[in-house]
Design an enzyme around this catalytic site. Structure first.
Site, PDB file in Angstrom:
ATOM      1  N   ILE A 136       5.245 -15.253 -16.548  1.00 45.31           N
ATOM      2  CA  ILE A 136       4.963 -16.415 -15.713  1.00 45.31           C
ATOM      3  C   ILE A 136       3.915 -16.089 -14.662  1.00 45.31           C
ATOM      4  O   ILE A 136       3.050 -16.907 -14.340  1.00 45.31           O
ATOM      5  CB  ILE A 136       6.255 -16.903 -15.026  1.00 45.31           C
ATOM      6  CG1 ILE A 136       7.323 -17.242 -16.064  1.00 45.31           C
ATOM      7  CG2 ILE A 136       5.979 -18.104 -14.124  1.00 45.31           C
ATOM      8  CD1 ILE A 136       8.730 -17.319 -15.486  1.00 45.31           C
ATOM      9  N   PHE A 180       9.623 -16.433 -22.642  1.00 43.93           N
ATOM     10  CA  PHE A 180       8.882 -16.053 -21.438  1.00 43.93           C
ATOM     11  C   PHE A 180       9.845 -15.517 -20.391  1.00 43.93           C
ATOM     12  O   PHE A 180      11.052 -15.785 -20.418  1.00 43.93           O
ATOM     13  CB  PHE A 180       8.087 -17.238 -20.883  1.00 43.93           C
ATOM     14  CG  PHE A 180       8.939 -18.384 -20.405  1.00 43.93           C
ATOM     15  CD1 PHE A 180       9.345 -18.460 -19.082  1.00 43.93           C
ATOM     16  CD2 PHE A 180       9.346 -19.397 -21.273  1.00 43.93           C
ATOM     17  CE1 PHE A 180      10.140 -19.511 -18.633  1.00 43.93           C
ATOM     18  CE2 PHE A 180      10.132 -20.448 -20.840  1.00 43.93           C
ATOM     19  CZ  PHE A 180      10.535 -20.501 -19.511  1.00 43.93           C
ATOM     20  N   CYS A 181       9.290 -14.737 -19.465  1.00 42.74           N
ATOM     21  CA  CYS A 181      10.055 -14.205 -18.337  1.00 42.74           C
ATOM     22  C   CYS A 181       9.081 -14.006 -17.181  1.00 42.74           C
ATOM     23  O   CYS A 181       7.926 -14.407 -17.258  1.00 42.74           O
ATOM     24  CB  CYS A 181      10.766 -12.908 -18.709  1.00 42.74           C
ATOM     25  SG  CYS A 181       9.656 -11.615 -19.328  1.00 42.74           S
ATOM     26  N   THR A 182       9.514 -13.387 -16.114  1.00 42.26           N
ATOM     27  CA  THR A 182       8.701 -13.306 -14.895  1.00 42.26           C
ATOM     28  C   THR A 182       7.395 -12.550 -15.114  1.00 42.26           C
ATOM     29  O   THR A 182       6.309 -13.069 -14.854  1.00 42.26           O
ATOM     30  CB  THR A 182       9.497 -12.643 -13.761  1.00 42.26           C
ATOM     31  OG1 THR A 182      10.733 -13.334 -13.588  1.00 42.26           O
ATOM     32  CG2 THR A 182       8.699 -12.684 -12.454  1.00 42.26           C
TER      33      THR A 182
END
Length: 309
Positions: free
Chosen positions: A211, A182-184
């Protein structure tokens, strides 16, 4: 545009699209003119591999920009997330030409050819609750410092360029596991999952929309997220429902600081924080103190911002 029932005056749009954009250079000038005419600020990156950026403006201005981009066949259908801000979160507008829209530094990584399996926000909890799943935060250390998912591995990278080597160093730990990244906003995971799949791993997943989409869609009472999500604008962070968070920036090192960091004896506004105090010299702090003095004087004179702030 999704109706967030927000009374805040600025709409923030985070967007990206991997695409064959051979004419990307010709888009720079019209995009810059449109944004300036509409009072939009932020950053848009253009490359042969697509577009990436975060911008803010009035709801009408952002709609005008999105309509313009969606009319471009190669960009239509871009990943797009909206949030809101009480003040303009950017100081200027930049439209930049780049080699990559997210810099990983690995040749021949093409998310249009191979990418991990997308997992919707509402299905993410089930995946990361599986004991056979390794959860990897692909963001950098200053981002993970203020929030991440429960049980996630933190590679503690300074830049995204370090991520491929971290994976290489931990290949044995990942063998035979489901790998959930996952990332922003999702864009880094497009390349991260493409890279990992290229190493021969089959069960590779990533959080669709990142996210930000999770915090927008998943109720706080069901959430596996801890802390706040760092964002690359003057809001610094957001929480569930994408409301503005409590984190601030240390103006000495530009890293996020939580409210408890401001209670530390190592914190001095604009001069130092627990993250950077031991990395700076007394001369550095003296210079930052003088800059902070000028910022304070500018505020006292009623100026909105000082050039050094």
């Amino acid at each position: 545009m999704t109706d967030h029932s927000s009374n805040l005056p600025f709409t923030v749009a985070a967007l990206y699209r991997f695409a064959r954009l051979d004419h990307y250079q010709s888009l720079q000038e019209p995009l810059a003119k449109l944004c300036c005419a509409q009072g939009i600020k932020g950053t848009l990156l253009l490359a042969a591999e697509g577009i990436n950026g975060t911008v803010a403006g009035s709801a009408a201005a952002i709609k005008t920009l999105v309509d313009f981009l969606e009319a471009e066949p190669a960009i239509a259908g871009m990943e797009l997330k909206y949030s809101h801000a009480s003040e303009m979160p950017f100081k200027r507008m930049k439209v930049r030409l780049k080699k990559e829209i997210v810099t990983m530094g690995v040749e021949d990584i093409d998310p249009l050819q191979s990418v991990g399996t997308y997992v919707a926000a509402q299905d993410w909890n089930a995946l990361i609750s599986d004991p056979d799943t390794v959860i990897i935060d692909t963001r950098n250390d200053y981002e993970t410092a203020i929030g991440t998912f429960t049980g996630a591995l933190d590679p503690q990278t300074k830049t995204f360029r370090e991520f491929p080597q971290w994976v290489e160093n931990h290949r044995e730990e990942l063998e035979g596991k489901k790998i959930a990244m996952f990332c922003t906003g999702g864009i880094r995971c497009e390349k991260a999952t493409a890279f990992v799949k290229g190493l021969g791993f089959d069960e590779v997943f990533h959080l669709k929309g990142g996210i930000l989409k999770y915090l927008e869609d998943v109720p706080a009472e069901e959430s596996r997220w801890e802390g706040e999500c760092f964002v690359f604008d003057e809001r610094v962070s957001v929480g569930h429902g994408l409301i503005e968070g409590e984190a601030e920036l240390c103006h000495a090192c530009r890293n996020p600081i939580a409210p408890e960091d401001k209670l530390s004896p190592l914190f001095a506004e604009g001069i130092s924080c627990p993250n950077c105090y031991h990395e700076r010299t007394d001369e550095d702090r003296a210079r930052f103190a003088e800059r902070q003095k000028q910022v304070r004087l500018a505020r006292e004179r009623g100026l909105k911002e000082h050039i050094g702030s």
